[in-house]
Scaffold this motif. Structure first.
Motif, PDB file in Angstrom:
ATOM      1  N   PRO A 206       1.072  -1.111   0.211  1.00 58.97           N
ATOM      2  CA  PRO A 206      -0.127   0.243   0.203  1.00 58.97           C
ATOM      3  C   PRO A 206       0.639   1.400   0.056  1.00 58.97           C
ATOM      4  N   ARG A 207       0.159   2.730  -0.174  1.00 57.13           N
ATOM      5  CA  ARG A 207       0.570   3.333  -0.460  1.00 57.13           C
ATOM      6  C   ARG A 207      -0.103   4.577   0.914  1.00 57.13           C
ATOM      7  N   HIS A 208       0.898   5.243   1.504  1.00 60.50           N
ATOM      8  CA  HIS A 208      -0.038   6.253   2.676  1.00 60.50           C
ATOM      9  C   HIS A 208       0.323   7.721   1.818  1.00 60.50           C
ATOM     10  N   ILE A 209      -1.329   8.220   1.496  1.00 58.06           N
ATOM     11  CA  ILE A 209      -1.337   9.270   1.001  1.00 58.06           C
ATOM     12  C   ILE A 209      -2.431  10.210   1.727  1.00 58.06           C
ATOM     13  N   GLU A 210      -1.755  11.078   2.338  1.00 59.32           N
ATOM     14  CA  GLU A 210      -2.262  12.224   3.037  1.00 59.32           C
ATOM     15  C   GLU A 210      -3.142  13.356   2.598  1.00 59.32           C
ATOM     16  N   ILE A 211      -4.157  13.963   3.059  1.00 56.56           N
ATOM     17  CA  ILE A 211      -4.976  14.862   1.963  1.00 56.56           C
ATOM     18  C   ILE A 211      -4.657  16.588   3.453  1.00 56.56           C
ATOM     19  N   GLN A 212      -3.995  17.506   3.215  1.00 55.19           N
ATOM     20  CA  GLN A 212      -4.168  18.356   3.880  1.00 55.19           C
ATOM     21  C   GLN A 212      -5.507  18.870   3.300  1.00 55.19           C
ATOM     22  N   VAL A 213      -5.972  19.727   5.173  1.00 54.92           N
ATOM     23  CA  VAL A 213      -7.292  20.085   4.927  1.00 54.92           C
ATOM     24  C   VAL A 213      -7.249  21.650   6.056  1.00 54.92           C
ATOM     25  N   PHE A 214      -8.333  22.150   5.760  1.00 54.98           N
ATOM     26  CA  PHE A 214      -8.292  23.630   5.964  1.00 54.98           C
ATOM     27  C   PHE A 214      -9.824  24.162   6.489  1.00 54.98           C
ATOM     28  N   ALA A 215     -10.509  24.364   7.329  1.00 58.50           N
ATOM     29  CA  ALA A 215     -11.366  25.017   7.512  1.00 58.50           C
ATOM     30  C   ALA A 215     -11.628  25.543   8.862  1.00 58.50           C
ATOM     31  N   ASP A 216     -12.344  27.046   8.698  1.00 55.58           N
ATOM     32  CA  ASP A 216     -12.402  27.947   9.220  1.00 55.58           C
ATOM     33  C   ASP A 216     -14.384  27.856   9.925  1.00 55.58           C
ATOM     34  N   THR A 217     -14.589  28.841  10.717  1.00 55.48           N
ATOM     35  CA  THR A 217     -15.100  29.409  11.329  1.00 55.48           C
ATOM     36  C   THR A 217     -16.910  30.076  11.208  1.00 55.48           C
TER      37      THR A 217
END
Length: 676
Positions: A206-217
Motif C-alpha cells: 500500500p501507499r500512505h497518502i494524506e490530504i491537507q485540509v483547512f476549515a474556518d469558522t
C-alpha cells in the motif's frame, strides 16, 4: 489579530511558529523545561518562562501550568504545535474556560477523531471509503478471530487509541492470530491505557497518502492537495513529498472531496490531515485524521505558496480562509527528509549527545505568504544550533530538510546534493542513510509503498566498506598541517630553526612516518608518509602516490592526489577526524602512539616512551595510587604535547625522569604496578 500568543511546544515547530508570528507583528511567549533552558526556541521568542523539570510530564504536558503562564504574560491564544497537548481535548476546553483561544480544532472534533474505531464509524456515515474490517466495541478474542477469518488474511490489528506505529501487528494466517492479538493488546494498554483493537484487511504494497485540509469558522473547508508519506520505518515516516507521484487529477479530486467530507462530518476548524491508505490500482481508504499540523506540512507550503501557520493564526482569530479551493494551484515538486539523531545501522537507535559541529546546506529563507509563488530551492526547519545537546527526554529530530524543484527529477537532485552538504559531528545521524534512500532505484523511480525500506534493505544497509584513499589522504594532510601550525606557535622567534618545525626535515635522510588510523568499524589503516620538499609520498596498500596541499581554508582542504584534485572538509574532534568528501562522511580515529602510550604495559611494568622527546610535566609521585586513565607524565615531541596515562588501576613504584629531561625512543618513564 492577536497581539501575543504562547507557544506550548519546543524544537523546530516552536521556532517556526515564532518566525511566522514575528512576521505578522505578533509577540510570542516560549515555555521550556530545565533541559531546554538554552534551547533555540527560547532564544527566538520575545519572552520565555520555565515550566518545570526535563520530563515532559513535568513540563510540556502540564496544561494547567501552561495556561497559568499564558494568563500571567498577557497572551491571548495558545499554539500547541504538534505532539504534547496538540490533540488533547481536555486542554483545549481548559483554554476556552480560561478565556484563551486554542489555536486548533474544537475539542469535539478531537474527541471524534481520537478513537480510530469511532472515527471510522463516523466516516462510514459520511460515505468516506473504509478498508474492509471490524471497528466495533466487541473485544472477545474468539469473536475478533472470526472477524479476521471472514475478512481474509493477512489482516492488520491496530490499537484503537494508538498512533506512531504502536499497538500494530500484521497477522499472516489464522494460526498466528491469538498470539499477535495478545501482544497488540499488551502494547496498546501500556502505551495508551486502552487495549481496544480493530481488525482490518492488510493491503499488499500500500501507499500512505494524506490530504491537507483547512476549515474556518465561516463554514468554508478546502483541501490543499496531497502528500505521499509511503516511505516509512516501523510505521513512522522518513521521507514525504508533494504532490504524490502518479496522482491523476480525478483521483486527487476524489481524495480531496473525501477528506473535506471527513472534516465536515466532525465540524472541523483549523489545519488537519486526513490520512488514507491507497492501493497500487488507485483505490483508497480512510485510515485516520490527525487533528493538528503535521511534521511534513512544509512540502504542502512549498508547492502551494502558502504559510499554513499564518492560516492557523488567522482562522483562530476568526478570519475566513485566505483562499478558496479554485484559487489553489500546484507549483513544482517538494520533498522533505527528517534529519534525526539516530543510527540506522543499529535499528535506528536514537543517539544523544552534543552537536559539536553542525553545518547545513546553503538555504534561502522561504518567505511564505508573499506575492511570489517561487519558493527557495532548499529550506531547513530546525530547533537546534551548533553546541546544543540532543537529550533523551524528547524526540531526537535535528531538523527537517525540504527542497523544491520545478519537477520531481530536479527536487530529487537537489535533495541528494543538500544531504551531501549536511555535516554533523558529535552524535550519530541518519544523513548517509537518507542519501542512499533518495538515490535508490525504487524511490527515484517512484516505485513507492510502505514496505520500500524493508524490501530494499540490502541496498539501503550495505556492508561496511574500506575508507576511500582520498578520505585517508585528507585526514593525514589535516593532521600534518595541524602539527605544523602547533610547532610554529611553539617555535616563536626561532621560526627559522628546522629543529623547531614539524616539516619532517632530516639532516642526512628522508623522514618516513606511519600514521595509524582506524575507522568506526575498527578496521585499521597504516598510511605511510615520506616527507618531500613540496609535499609527501603516500604509501597505502602497497601503492605509492604523491600528495600535495593545494589550498587550505580552515577545515576546507584541496589536495593533489596523484593526478587527481580532491576537495574536502576535515573536522577534528579529539582523536577523531571527520572527513566530508564526495558527498560522504568518514570517521577516522587517529591512534596517536604518544597520546596512548600509557594504555599498555611493557618491559615488566615500566611505561616507555614510544618516540624521542622531552618530559615537560610529571603528574604522579612515587608510591601514589592511581586509576586507569589518570595522567602520569606529559611529553613533548615534534612540538606537540602528549599525555602518558595509567594503563590500569595501580601504584607508581618509581618515577625515572624529571621535568626537562630528554628521553629516547623506548626509554622507561615510570615503574608501575597494577592493582591486584
Amino acid at each position: 489579530m492577536f497581539k501575543k500568543i504562547l507557544i506550548a511546544n519546543r524544537g523546530e515547530i516552536a521556532c517556526r511558529v515564532a518566525a511566522t508570528a514575528r512576521r505578522m507583528g505578533i509577540r510570542t511567549v516560549a515555555v521550556y523545561s530545565e533541559a531546554d533552558a538554552n534551547a533555540k526556541h527560547v532564544a527566538v521568542c520575545d519572552e520565555a518562562v520555565l515550566l518545570g523539570e526535563a520530563p515532559a510530564k513535568e513540563s510540556y504536558l502540564c496544561g494547567d501550568k501552561i495556561i497559568a503562564v499564558a494568563l500571567a504574560t498577557g497572551a491571548e491564544a495558545i499554539h500547541p504545535g504538534y505532539g504534547f497537548l496538540s490533540e488533547n481535548a481536555e486542554f483545549a476546553e481548559s483554554c476556552a474556560e480560561a478565556g484563551l483561544v486554542f489555536i486548533g480544532p474544537p475539542a469535539s472534533a478531537m474527541r471524534a477523531m481520537g478513537s480510530k474505531s469511532a472515527a471510522k464509524s463516523l466516516m462510514e456515515k459520511a460515505s468516506v471509503p473504509l478498508v474492509p474490517g471490524y471497528h466495533g466495541d466487541e473485544q472477545d478474542p474468539a469473536f475478533l478471530q472470526r472477524q479476521a477469518d471472514s475478512i481474509g488474511y493477512p489482516v492488520l490489528l491496530k490499537a484503537s487509541a494508538g498512533g506512531g506505529g504502536k499497538g500494530m501487528r500484521v497477522v499472516d494466517n489464522a494460526d498466528g492470530f491469538k498470539e499477535a492479538l495478545a501482544s497488540c493488546k499488551r502494547e496498546a494498554i501500556s502505551s495508551f491505557g486502552d487495549d481496544k483493537v480493530l481488525v482490518e484487511k492488510y493491503l499488499q504494497r500500500p501507499r500512505h497518502i494524506e490530504i491537507q485540509v483547512f476549515a474556518d469558522t465561516h463554514g468554508n473547508c478546502i483541501y490543499l492537495f496531497e502528500r505521499d508519506c509511503s516511505v516509512q520505518r516501523r510505521h513512522q515516516k522518513v521521507l514525504e513529498e508533494a504532490p504524490a507521484p502518479g496522482m491523476t487529477e480525478e483521483r486527487r479530486a476524489a481524495m480531496g472531496d473525501a477528506a473535506v467530507a471527513a472534516a465536515k462530518a466532525v465540524g472541523y476548524v483549523g489545519a488537519g490531515t486526513v490520512e488514507f491508505i491507497a492501493n497500487q490500482d488507485g483505490s483508497f481508504y480512510f485510515m485516520e485524521m490527525n487533528t493538528r499540523l503535521q511534521v511534513e506540512h512544509p512540502v504542502t507550503e512549498m508547492i502551494t505558496g502558502t504559510d499554513l501557520v499564518e492560516w492557523q493564526l488567522r482562522v483562530a482569530a476568526g478570519e475566513p480562509l485566505p483562499k478558496r479551493q479554485d484559487e489553489l494551484r500546484i507549483h513544482g515538486h517538494a520533498i522533505e527528509a527528517r534529519i534525526y539523531a539516530e543510527n540506522p545501522d543499529k535499528g535506528f537507535l536514537p543517539s544523544i549527545g552534543t552537536l559539536r559541529h553542525l553545518e547545513t546546506p546553503a538555504a534561502v529563507n522561504f518567505e511564505l505568504g508573499g506575492n511570489s509563488l517561487q519558493p527557495a530551492a532548499v529550506r531547513v526547519d530546525s530547533g537546534v544550533r551548533e553546541g546544543d545537546a540532543i537529550s533523551p527526554y524528547y524526540d531526537p529530530m535535528i531538523a527537517k530538510l525540504i527542497v523544491w524543484g520545478v519537477d520531481r527529477k530536479q527536487a530529487l537532485a537537489r535533495m541528494a546534493q543538500a544531504l551531501a552538504q549536511y555535516q554533523i559531528v558529535g552524535l550519530a545521524a541518519n544523513i548517509a542513510f537518507l542519501k542512499r534512500l533518495v538515490e535508490c532505484e525504487a524511490f527515484a523511480g517512484a516505485n513507492l509503498d510502505t514496505g520500500l525500506i524493508e524490501r530494499h534493505k540490502d541496498t539501503l544497509f550495505p556492508p561496511a566498506r574500506s575508507v576511500p584513499v582520498a578520505a585517508l589522504a585528507l585526514a593525514c594532510v589535516a593532521l600534518l598541517e595541524q602539527e605544523k601550525d602547533q610547532a610554529s606557535k611553539h617555535s616563536g622567534a626561532n621560526g627559522g630553526d628546522p629543529w623547531g618545525q614539524a616539516l619532517g626535515w632530516r639532516m642526512n635522510a628522508q623522514f618516513i612516518r606511519t600514521l595509524p588510523f582506524s575507522d568506526e568499524h575498527g578496521k585499521e589503516y597504516e598510511p605511510c608518509f615520506k616527507y618531500l620538499p613540496h609535499g609527501w609520498e603516500l604509501t597505502i596498500k602497497g601503492i605509492d602516490v604523491d600528495v600535495s596541499l593545494m589550498t587550505r581554508g580552515g577545515v576546507e582542504l584541496s589536495i593533489k592526489l596523484g593526478d587527481t584534485s580532491v576537495q574536502g572538509c576535515v573536522r577534528r574532534d579529539g582523536d577523531a577526524f571527520h572527513v566530508f568528501v564526495g558527498g560522504g562522511h568518514h570517521t577516522l580515529h587517529y591512534n596517536d602512539p604518544l597520546a596512548h602510550a600509557g594504555e599498555a604495559e611493557s618491559e615488566g611494568g615500566r611505561l616507555t616512551a614510544p618516540m624521542p622527546g622531552k618530559v615537560v610535566a610529571v603528574l604522579a609521585a612515587q608510591g601514589q595510587d592511581v586509576k586507569k586513565g589518570d595522567p602520569l607524565v606529559i611529553m613533548e615531541a615534534m612540538k606537540m604535547e602528549h599525555t602518558i596515562a595509567a594503563p590500569h588501576d595501580g601504584t607508581v613504584d618509581e618515577v625515572l625522569y624529571a621535568v626537562g629531561d630528554q628521553v629516547t625512543d623506548g626509554a622507561p618513564l615510570l615503574a608501575f604496578r597494577a592493582a591486584a
